[in-house]
Design an enzyme around this catalytic site. Sequence first.
Site, PDB file in Angstrom:
ATOM      1  N   SER A 148      41.410 113.114  36.429  1.00 34.42           N
ATOM      2  CA  SER A 148      41.011 111.704  36.334  1.00 34.42           C
ATOM      3  C   SER A 148      39.551 111.453  35.967  1.00 34.42           C
ATOM      4  CB  SER A 148      41.334 110.978  37.633  1.00 34.42           C
ATOM      5  OG  SER A 148      42.718 110.852  37.766  1.00 34.42           O
ATOM      6  N   LYS A 200      33.641 103.460  40.134  1.00 35.41           N
ATOM      7  CA  LYS A 200      35.090 103.287  39.983  1.00 35.41           C
ATOM      8  C   LYS A 200      35.649 102.385  41.093  1.00 35.41           C
ATOM      9  CE  LYS A 200      39.273 106.217  39.690  1.00 35.41           C
ATOM     10  NZ  LYS A 200      39.738 107.609  39.647  1.00 35.41           N
ATOM     11  N   SER A 242      42.391 108.579  35.727  1.00 34.05           N
ATOM     12  CA  SER A 242      42.378 107.221  36.248  1.00 34.05           C
ATOM     13  C   SER A 242      40.982 106.574  36.269  1.00 34.05           C
ATOM     14  CB  SER A 242      42.949 107.221  37.670  1.00 34.05           C
ATOM     15  OG  SER A 242      42.169 108.033  38.526  1.00 34.05           O
TER      16      SER A 242
END
EC number: 3.5.1.99
Length: 548
Positions: A218, A119, A194
């Site tokens: 997330s 990420k 996210s």
Amino acid sequence: LLLRWRRRRGLWKKVEEARQRQERSLVQMEMAVRRFREQHPSVNMTSILSLPLPELSKKLRDGSLPPEHVFYAYVGKALQIATETNCITEYLQESETQLRKAKLTEKLGLLYGVPVSIKDSIDCQGHDSTLGFIKNLNKPAAEDSVVVQVLRRQGAIPFVKTNVPQSLISYDCKNLIFGQTFNPLLYTRSPGGSSGGEGALVGGGGSILGFGTDVGGSLRFPAAFCGICALKPTGNRLSKKGIISGVVGQKAVVAAVGPMAKDVESLALCMRALLCEDMFNLDSTVPPLPFNEEVYSSTQPLRIGYYETDFFTMPSPAMRRAVRETKQLLEDAGHTLVPFELTNVDYMIFNFCVRGMFADGGASFLKKFKGELEKSGMGLFFWLAKSPSWLKTLLFWIAKPFHLLMPSVGFVSFFSTVDEVWSLHHEIEEFCYQFIAQWKKLNLDVMLCPMLGPALGIGYPGKLSVAVSYTMLYNALDFPAGVVPVTMVTDEDEEELKGYKGYFRDWWDRTLAKAFHGSVGLPVAVQCVALPWQEELCLRFMKEVETL
């Protein structure tokens, strides 16, 4: 005005450069794959991509599968998924050097030769961690985060970084720099966030193991929306050193870093690899708890608590059915299921989560947007945050009986004094002890819970911040929670959705009904939860659910 225009022009130039870098990354990937295919025309990429991680890593370690075959198979597939979903922000070209060095290694780690995706907010040396902010461009990380260091030591090869929503405080996946990421299962849907770039890439088959973070769901939203598995561990089970968070320094709602993969066995293998001496030496704040094999492989029947709703966000018909059917199948498999009653979830969301994360009235969060070109759909929030206290207070009390604007007004309703923050932390502690007491009174091992789903349409998560109630509870409690897909939306679910009214029958509920609409065939997951530090038991329960 001229100065402002020049400043904005400078920002757009930085954005343009970042987009060109992203474009170049995809070209580099394409060239690397083409080179490999020309040199090795007989390699069967499809059969490599079909291997589950445990089997793949076994073949890599015993030498029956060369690491470069696996690496370029995944670079090729990742390129395809990135082209379709816009999930990759950067190709880590040094991964090719790491691949060459890997072959000279004597000691083979548990993830030897496994390509992994990372990420955006997790530091990789020499690469930006932007969080979707222009101000973070061209500020490469000085060193790898601890998680990435341990992955490398275990032989894994981080090869791409993936997209996130601006600020990370969202469960969609869009920012001004890299744009919107799409769900690989249906492009009109959000991949969740996210860790949305990870969800799209792993869900589309372009990465066999991905890493994200979770402060309100997330990791779990992208996994549920994209039909894969994820584990949000207890906050400090894996090191967060070198990982940038959305709201730095807040302690009320606990963030965690964790893995995403197609199946539970892959998550277990990943945790086995990460929970090693290297992790404990590189970050001594992480408790030295190696992976407990005995707990994970146990076959003892479990005593499982469950609930179908939190009485705050009404579950979609498919969510409710997912829990009911899983409960029935678990009972048929010999486990004991016990109803668990949740109370005061609205209080927990507004007073613990929202006020806990934005105890300064959202000031430090707002500061991050200073000088940015876009506030990514947070217009109302910014207006409220900048309005005088008396107006916020007035709006808060007007809105309260109607459940209107509650999340937004709640975000910024009051600045908390230090004394209030401390008492809030104490209140969260007490809430946690009470929750555990209720759990122990029922003598539970684990808990089966709903997971928001199916995937919402693009743009809807931004309007529906309230719907984080099912996931954020376990950040406030700091319990490990995993997500496993168990079913798909049926025509019957879609028909039943027509009668969906919600608990408050307000704008949020009507919008949520619209967001769920038209989802036949999309996956729906459940959450599997255990007590703090019991990741192995959580994974064991996830495995039970997966094999039903």
